[in-house]
Design a protein around this motif. Sequence first.
Motif, PDB file in Angstrom:
ATOM      1  N   GLN A  96      47.603  25.363  49.679  1.00 29.29           N
ATOM      2  CA  GLN A  96      48.170  24.438  48.695  1.00 29.29           C
ATOM      3  C   GLN A  96      47.471  23.081  48.773  1.00 29.29           C
ATOM      4  O   GLN A  96      47.167  22.472  47.745  1.00 29.29           O
ATOM      5  CB  GLN A  96      49.674  24.282  48.952  1.00 29.29           C
ATOM      6  N   ARG A  98      54.200  25.529  45.007  1.00 29.18           N
ATOM      7  CA  ARG A  98      55.475  25.098  45.611  1.00 29.18           C
ATOM      8  C   ARG A  98      56.632  26.083  45.410  1.00 29.18           C
ATOM      9  O   ARG A  98      57.432  26.296  46.310  1.00 29.18           O
ATOM     10  CB  ARG A  98      55.850  23.701  45.117  1.00 29.18           C
ATOM     11  N   ASP A 141      49.949  25.297  41.432  1.00 31.70           N
ATOM     12  CA  ASP A 141      50.981  24.665  42.253  1.00 31.70           C
ATOM     13  C   ASP A 141      51.815  25.782  42.867  1.00 31.70           C
ATOM     14  O   ASP A 141      52.594  26.445  42.165  1.00 31.70           O
ATOM     15  CB  ASP A 141      51.838  23.750  41.380  1.00 31.70           C
ATOM     16  N   GLU A 167      50.454  26.773  53.119  1.00 34.74           N
ATOM     17  CA  GLU A 167      50.462  25.310  53.063  1.00 34.74           C
ATOM     18  C   GLU A 167      49.036  24.759  53.046  1.00 34.74           C
ATOM     19  O   GLU A 167      48.725  23.836  52.296  1.00 34.74           O
ATOM     20  CB  GLU A 167      51.211  24.724  54.270  1.00 34.74           C
ATOM     21  N   ARG A 183      45.301  21.513  45.797  1.00 36.91           N
ATOM     22  CA  ARG A 183      45.626  20.196  45.238  1.00 36.91           C
ATOM     23  C   ARG A 183      44.374  19.334  45.101  1.00 36.91           C
ATOM     24  O   ARG A 183      44.194  18.638  44.106  1.00 36.91           O
ATOM     25  CB  ARG A 183      46.674  19.524  46.126  1.00 36.91           C
ATOM     26  N   LEU A 220      56.158  28.547  48.060  1.00 36.98           N
ATOM     27  CA  LEU A 220      56.358  27.938  49.382  1.00 36.98           C
ATOM     28  C   LEU A 220      57.851  27.812  49.691  1.00 36.98           C
ATOM     29  O   LEU A 220      58.304  28.150  50.793  1.00 36.98           O
ATOM     30  CB  LEU A 220      55.688  26.566  49.431  1.00 36.98           C
ATOM     31  N   LEU A 221      58.608  27.340  48.694  1.00 36.09           N
ATOM     32  CA  LEU A 221      60.045  27.139  48.906  1.00 36.09           C
ATOM     33  C   LEU A 221      60.742  28.465  49.169  1.00 36.09           C
ATOM     34  O   LEU A 221      61.541  28.595  50.102  1.00 36.09           O
ATOM     35  CB  LEU A 221      60.653  26.463  47.666  1.00 36.09           C
TER      36      LEU A 221
END
Lengths: 274, 355
Positions: A254, A75, A73, A251, A258, A78-79
Amino acid sequence: MTQLTVSASGSARARGAVDSVIASLPVSLAPAGADDNAALLGIDGTGDWPAVAAAGVRDGAAGLVVVRPRPADARPLLLAAHERGTAVVVDTQWSTNPIVPLAAEEFRRSAQTHGQLESRVVVSTAEPSQVILLEQLLLLRALLGPVENLALQLSTSHGYSATALVGGITVDLLAVRSDARSPTASVRHLTRAGAVELRLPEADTARPAHLHVTTPTGAVTHPTVYESAHRSSWRRLHALVAFGQSSDELEQWQAVSRVVMDHLSADHQTSTAL
Amino acid sequence: MTGVAKLGVGFLGAGPVTQAIHVPTLARLGDLFQVVHVMDVDGSVAQAVASRLRARHSSSIETLLRDPAVDVVAVCSPHRFHAEQVVAACRAGVRAVLCEKPFAMTWEEAALIADVSAETGVPVLVGAMHSFDPGWVALRRGWGQFAAEVHTVHSSIVLPPNSRFEDFATEVLHRPSVPPMDLHAPEAAAELVHAGVMGLAIHDLPLVREFIPAFDDLEVQAAHAVEPAGYQITLSAGGRVVHLHAALTDTWRPQWLLEAWSDTASARVEFTPSYVHAGSAIASLTEADRATEYGPERSNGYEGEWRELAGIVHGTATPVSASTLVDDLRFAIAIADAAAAVARETHGARQGVLQ
């Protein structure tokens, strides 16, 4: 040309051939000193790499190359990257080969005609299954579009057979584990009148990929590019940072990760290991 | 093989396979064979083909089998007649029979042929030309323990319509028409998969079976028809995984590959197209990125199978055992039947995502 300093962990340097890449881009890149804050970071894509990478972003890196990241993951990264405007390039076994953008044009053109799409990877016996699948799907994502509906038909310790929808097209996927040769990947779109065929070497070689387009009146072999996927990744990162641009490849990564993680965690029917 | 009398060949069936494959092949082996009789249910085709060869012609199997000049019978009729014609030829006491693949359509027919061949002492050779391809034969001789260690096999065939290479090999008389199939119907898709295995994959299934010690546990995990004609099949048997793929398109660029992998080695065989005399396959065996290459040789598997037949008749070659031929056929039928069933069952799911 702006020269950017690079720092990478030992494992990132080994897995991503960072030292030889820097040596082959002496105007664009330079190794950072021990006490320097490097502009660019090489992150080994094993372990808790999203956290390591996110920390590097918060420490002020202008850009990152993540070397062959395993499904995770991403994220946190990414953030952090979005907040700081940090460029992130994902360096993979197949999809970062320099011929892939041109190959994508050919495949997308060919895909407008009904045909059969297939992909095969032949990889080391030591390669983890989820990495094999992730990197094969990343290649297809780069060539044809979003990946969905992954369905495994057969999975053994020697490889797998699967189908997926890529850019809305059904693709037949094969993977074979063998140490007979260096790893290779191939993608072929067969239509009634011809074919587009791509054959890729592993990321750590400048041996060129081969892109052939067969039509009713002949065949085109695209010019060979003697550049490794690793070097191509760092060149791309340098350009993004030097021109203050961003990329959506994390992105995209990701989304494919997923698909792989959902599939690996879901109940699915496989054959008994042979 | 010098100093031996030529063998008289009689053809049962004078269609494109006889015209484009066997007649030109035998012309390259004029020291060993002479075509003496051509039979076809269409008497005009039999006459036209025979006249090119100054051979006798007929439209009756019995007439051909009674011809004393016929030493070897080549069964090149539609598949459904193969078994009965092979049996008839054996009982007629010819010196050998070459039967185009498949030599039977059921295991029971295959067993009958084996029994009659044993009873009459007439050897039967199946025209699976890749088994006799010099490139494949050389690879097989040089591979050591490789075959026993193989875990994955992949056959991939991409070909234009037969007519392209038939026309490079001969000038065909009376080419039968093949109606298009509507692959949107599950039964048509299943039929195409079955026919694809028994008509095309079967060229290489005896070679695939070299890597599979036993196939009683054969299971097809996935199968579907490929438009406009072809198949994609994944199966497991004897601890191995086999992927079979074929696509018959309008392409000018043929590709016929058989590949196999163990953990430490891989083999790759690239065959030349059917019909034409373009030499043997190029085969390679690779370990640790070092390849040993075999071929190309000037002759191909068509010449190989006829030379083998001559050797069998003259006592310099040993025929393949009937049990091997029967098991080759059982393997093919098992795959064809199972793949057709899976293709039929999963057709709707696949159609739902086809673009």
